[in-house]
Design an enzyme around this catalytic site. Structure first.
Site, short mmCIF file in Angstrom:
data_model
loop_
_atom_site.label_atom_id
_atom_site.label_comp_id
_atom_site.label_asym_id
_atom_site.label_seq_id
_atom_site.Cartn_x
_atom_site.Cartn_y
_atom_site.Cartn_z
N TYR A 211 8.22 28.47 21.61
CA TYR A 211 8.11 29.74 20.88
C TYR A 211 7.57 30.84 21.81
O TYR A 211 8.11 31.95 21.88
CB TYR A 211 7.21 29.55 19.67
CG TYR A 211 7.13 30.76 18.77
CD1 TYR A 211 8.17 31.07 17.89
CD2 TYR A 211 6.02 31.60 18.78
CE1 TYR A 211 8.11 32.19 17.07
CE2 TYR A 211 5.95 32.71 17.96
CZ TYR A 211 7.00 33.00 17.09
OH TYR A 211 6.94 34.11 16.27
N LYS B 44 9.40 34.30 23.12
CA LYS B 44 8.87 35.64 22.81
C LYS B 44 8.50 36.39 24.10
O LYS B 44 8.61 37.62 24.15
CB LYS B 44 7.66 35.52 21.88
CG LYS B 44 8.04 35.02 20.49
CD LYS B 44 9.02 35.95 19.81
CE LYS B 44 9.45 35.45 18.45
NZ LYS B 44 10.37 36.38 17.77
N1 NAD Z 1 5.14 35.56 10.48
C1 NAD Z 1 4.43 35.65 11.57
O1 NAD Z 1 3.24 35.30 11.58
C2 NAD Z 1 5.03 36.23 12.85
C3 NAD Z 1 4.16 36.53 13.90
C4 NAD Z 1 4.69 37.05 15.09
C5 NAD Z 1 6.06 37.24 15.20
N2 NAD Z 1 6.89 36.94 14.17
C6 NAD Z 1 8.33 37.15 14.37
O2 NAD Z 1 8.82 38.03 13.39
C7 NAD Z 1 10.18 37.72 13.12
C8 NAD Z 1 10.36 37.53 11.63
O3 NAD Z 1 9.63 36.38 11.24
P1 NAD Z 1 9.18 36.09 9.74
O4 NAD Z 1 7.78 35.65 9.82
O5 NAD Z 1 9.57 37.20 8.87
O6 NAD Z 1 10.05 34.77 9.48
P2 NAD Z 1 10.82 34.25 8.17
O7 NAD Z 1 10.96 32.78 8.37
O8 NAD Z 1 10.19 34.76 6.92
O9 NAD Z 1 12.24 34.96 8.32
C9 NAD Z 1 13.11 34.65 9.39
C10 NAD Z 1 14.53 34.79 8.89
O10 NAD Z 1 15.40 34.52 10.01
C11 NAD Z 1 16.50 33.79 9.53
N3 NAD Z 1 17.11 33.07 10.63
C12 NAD Z 1 16.62 32.02 11.31
N4 NAD Z 1 17.49 31.62 12.24
C13 NAD Z 1 18.56 32.45 12.15
C14 NAD Z 1 19.80 32.54 12.84
N5 NAD Z 1 20.13 31.66 13.80
N6 NAD Z 1 20.66 33.52 12.50
C15 NAD Z 1 20.35 34.39 11.50
N7 NAD Z 1 19.22 34.34 10.80
C16 NAD Z 1 18.33 33.37 11.13
C17 NAD Z 1 15.92 32.86 8.47
O11 NAD Z 1 16.95 32.38 7.60
C18 NAD Z 1 14.92 33.77 7.80
O12 NAD Z 1 15.49 34.43 6.68
C19 NAD Z 1 10.51 36.46 13.93
O13 NAD Z 1 11.16 36.84 15.13
C20 NAD Z 1 9.15 35.90 14.23
O14 NAD Z 1 9.16 35.10 15.40
C21 NAD Z 1 6.40 36.43 12.99
#
Ligand code: NAD
Length: 256
Positions: free
Chosen positions: A153, A157
């Site tokens: 991960y 990133k």
């Molecule tokens: N939630 C956190 O704590 C956090 C922290 C830092 C960064 N992020 C980043 O923010 C972004 C959003 O994360 P989130 O927490 O909203 O996650 P989430 O799991 O709520 O949503 C992610 C979405 O991406 C979709 N997805 C996954 N693989 C896919 C693919 N191959 N093609 C199309 N869609 C796909 C999933 O179906 C899901 O709807 C991500 O890039 C994550 O790494 C999240």
């Protein structure tokens, strides 16, 4: 941000969904892309206002992305913004991490962000659109997570952050801005994906104790940072990271 059309990958959940809903409320036309079509449709239903459409699309498939973005432009006009929020978190210590897990995480988080950015940039350059792209990085791009097991991960990133800077430099001459948001712990399915159900309550308490602001973010909080990066208020910002992490990256972990 009126008169804009943004595409949101991973718009079926979490930060992507919150961004789509808030953007629609601000009058933006939104195309929600997610490999989970039902989830993308739920985002359309969650948007109480605006012009929002759902598309099934896996961001690791460049051809599918192109086809879907063609359809999105036919329905909602030229794309003026991209939010690349599709992401997965699959953990494990490196010496035990299967190669297919590593490849999946890098494929979705980094290659998926590249493929979406590439397609949208082609469209913006051809149409001379002075648009904005926002990619989703993470604190893991900058520091090792104390909980461990985040090598895939974190590497994905770190790549997203490097990609952001490089694209920003390459496309500034076209008037296209490229920035990254750095969400901290945010209440979404991804936040808990690598944590066993039985461990979640204890982990939640510990995480909240360790975040300077004392709580996990609501997805609307990083979403508002994303919207700022997309809009004209950030017109002189490119190649930047907007950290929205409750103070985590500002804090050294040694407390004695
Ligand atoms: N939630 C956190 O704590 C956090 C922290 C830092 C960064 N992020 C980043 O923010 C972004 C959003 O994360 P989130 O927490 O909203 O996650 P989430 O799991 O709520 O949503 C992610 C979405 O991406 C979709 N997805 C996954 N693989 C896919 C693919 N191959 N093609 C199309 N869609 C796909 C999933 O179906 C899901 O709807 C991500 O890039 C994550 O790494 C999240």
């Amino acid at each position: 941000m009126a008169d804009q059309h943004i595409a949101v990958t991973g718009g079926g959940s979490g930060i992507g969904r919150a961004t789509a809903v808030l953007a629609a409320a601000a009058g933006v036309r939104v195309s929600v892309l997610d490999r989970d079509h039902a989830a993308a449709q739920q985002t359309v239903q969650a948007a109480t206002a605006g012009d929002v459409h759902a598309y099934a699309c896996d961001v690791t498939d460049g051809t599918a992305l192109s086809t879907v973005l063609d359809a999105a432009e036919r329905t909602s006009g030229p794309i003026t913004g991209l939010v690349a929020a599709a992401g997965v978190d699959r953990g494990g210590l490196a010496h035990q991490l299967p190669e297919d897990v590593w490849r999946d995480v890098v494929d979705v988080n980094l290659t998926g962000a590249f493929l979406a950015a590439r397609d949208v940039l082609r469209r913006m350059v051809a149409a001379r659109t002075r648009g904005a792209l926002v990619l989703c990085s993470s604190p893991a791009a900058f520091v090792g997570f104390a909980a461990g097991g985040a090598s895939a991960y974190a590497a994905s990133k770190g790549g997203v952050s490097a990609l952001t800077r490089s694209l920003a430099v390459d496309y500034a001459a076209h008037g296209i801005r490229v920035n990254a948001v750095v969400p901290g712990a945010t209440e979404t399915p991804l936040m808990w994906a690598a944590v066993a159900q039985a461990d979640r309550d204890v982990m939640r308490e510990q995480v909240e104790r360790e975040i300077p602001l004392g709580r996990i973010a609501d997805p609307t909080e990083p979403a508002r940072a994303v919207l700022w990066l997309l809009g004209q208020e950030s017109s002189y910002v490119t190649g930047s990271h907007l950290v929205c992490d409750g103070g985590v990256l500002a804090k050294a972990s040694i407390s004695v």
